[in-house]
Design a protein around this motif. Sequence first.
Motif, PDB file in Angstrom:
ATOM      1  N   ARG A  60       0.653  -3.395   0.168  1.00  0.00           N
ATOM      2  CA  ARG A  60      -0.361  -2.360   0.437  1.00  0.00           C
ATOM      3  C   ARG A  60       0.220  -0.954   0.368  1.00  0.00           C
ATOM      4  O   ARG A  60      -0.370  -0.058  -0.229  1.00  0.00           O
ATOM      5  CB  ARG A  60      -0.998  -2.587   1.810  1.00  0.00           C
ATOM      6  CG  ARG A  60      -2.058  -3.668   1.799  1.00  0.00           C
ATOM      7  CD  ARG A  60      -2.739  -3.686   3.119  1.00  0.00           C
ATOM      8  NE  ARG A  60      -1.879  -4.433   4.032  1.00  0.00           N
ATOM      9  CZ  ARG A  60      -2.298  -5.383   4.817  1.00  0.00           C
ATOM     10  NH1 ARG A  60      -3.563  -5.675   4.902  1.00  0.00           N
ATOM     11  NH2 ARG A  60      -1.461  -6.022   5.579  1.00  0.00           N
TER      12      ARG A  60
ATOM     13  N   GLU B 105       3.026  -0.028  -1.126  1.00  0.00           N
ATOM     14  CA  GLU B 105       3.456   0.255  -2.498  1.00  0.00           C
ATOM     15  C   GLU B 105       2.295   0.711  -3.356  1.00  0.00           C
ATOM     16  O   GLU B 105       2.448   1.615  -4.191  1.00  0.00           O
ATOM     17  CB  GLU B 105       4.118  -0.979  -3.133  1.00  0.00           C
ATOM     18  CG  GLU B 105       5.540  -1.184  -2.704  1.00  0.00           C
ATOM     19  CD  GLU B 105       6.212  -2.332  -3.410  1.00  0.00           C
ATOM     20  OE1 GLU B 105       7.397  -2.191  -3.686  1.00  0.00           O
ATOM     21  OE2 GLU B 105       5.565  -3.364  -3.679  1.00  0.00           O
ATOM     22  N   THR B 106       1.121   0.136  -3.131  1.00  0.00           N
ATOM     23  CA  THR B 106      -0.070   0.567  -3.859  1.00  0.00           C
ATOM     24  C   THR B 106      -0.379   2.025  -3.541  1.00  0.00           C
ATOM     25  O   THR B 106      -0.671   2.819  -4.434  1.00  0.00           O
ATOM     26  CB  THR B 106      -1.274  -0.328  -3.512  1.00  0.00           C
ATOM     27  OG1 THR B 106      -0.963  -1.666  -3.909  1.00  0.00           O
ATOM     28  CG2 THR B 106      -2.533   0.128  -4.226  1.00  0.00           C
ATOM     29  N   MET B 107      -0.293   2.394  -2.266  1.00  0.00           N
ATOM     30  CA  MET B 107      -0.533   3.784  -1.879  1.00  0.00           C
ATOM     31  C   MET B 107       0.523   4.712  -2.472  1.00  0.00           C
ATOM     32  O   MET B 107       0.198   5.804  -2.933  1.00  0.00           O
ATOM     33  CB  MET B 107      -0.550   3.927  -0.352  1.00  0.00           C
ATOM     34  CG  MET B 107      -1.804   3.375   0.283  1.00  0.00           C
ATOM     35  SD  MET B 107      -1.900   3.762   2.038  1.00  0.00           S
ATOM     36  CE  MET B 107      -0.869   2.501   2.733  1.00  0.00           C
TER      37      MET B 107
ATOM     38  N   GLY C 168       2.047   4.371  -5.219  1.00  0.00           N
ATOM     39  CA  GLY C 168       1.746   4.509  -6.636  1.00  0.00           C
ATOM     40  C   GLY C 168       0.687   5.551  -6.928  1.00  0.00           C
ATOM     41  O   GLY C 168       0.584   6.051  -8.044  1.00  0.00           O
ATOM     42  N   GLN C 169      -0.101   5.909  -5.921  1.00  0.00           N
ATOM     43  CA  GLN C 169      -1.148   6.914  -6.074  1.00  0.00           C
ATOM     44  C   GLN C 169      -0.633   8.333  -5.944  1.00  0.00           C
ATOM     45  O   GLN C 169      -1.311   9.293  -6.273  1.00  0.00           O
ATOM     46  CB  GLN C 169      -2.244   6.694  -5.018  1.00  0.00           C
ATOM     47  CG  GLN C 169      -2.849   5.311  -5.011  1.00  0.00           C
ATOM     48  CD  GLN C 169      -3.665   5.049  -6.272  1.00  0.00           C
ATOM     49  OE1 GLN C 169      -4.373   5.902  -6.735  1.00  0.00           O
ATOM     50  NE2 GLN C 169      -3.503   3.849  -6.810  1.00  0.00           N
ATOM     51  N   ILE C 170       0.586   8.461  -5.420  1.00  0.00           N
ATOM     52  CA  ILE C 170       1.148   9.796  -5.142  1.00  0.00           C
ATOM     53  C   ILE C 170       1.862  10.330  -6.363  1.00  0.00           C
ATOM     54  O   ILE C 170       2.557   9.686  -7.050  1.00  0.00           O
ATOM     55  CB  ILE C 170       2.111   9.743  -3.934  1.00  0.00           C
ATOM     56  CG1 ILE C 170       1.336   9.275  -2.705  1.00  0.00           C
ATOM     57  CG2 ILE C 170       2.758  11.077  -3.687  1.00  0.00           C
ATOM     58  CD1 ILE C 170       2.188   9.028  -1.488  1.00  0.00           C
TER      59      ILE C 170
END
Length: 87
Positions: free
Chosen positions: A79, A81-83, A85-87
């Motif tokens: 979870r 890591e997904t966030m 990836g958005q940065i």
Amino acid sequence: SKIIPLKSLAGRCFTSAKSFAVANASGNPDHFKAGETLSGYRPATTLNLAVRHDGEVVGVLQLLSREGEQGFSDNDVARVETMLGQI
């Protein structure tokens, strides 16, 4: 500012380029115990996440849970890591 040594959970994450959760952070041989002494904070579990830029690890995001709180799990790694990836 302080730099955490590579002989630590964050250092292991940085050098291996792999994100991971640790259930008993204080009992882990890679845990940076001097950080506990300086801060007075004893983590129960940690999330250690490799932060990448253009595919290269440039840092580590380390999240700590206090003893007595619900700890982190491997599901939390995905979870966060997904966030990241958005940065």
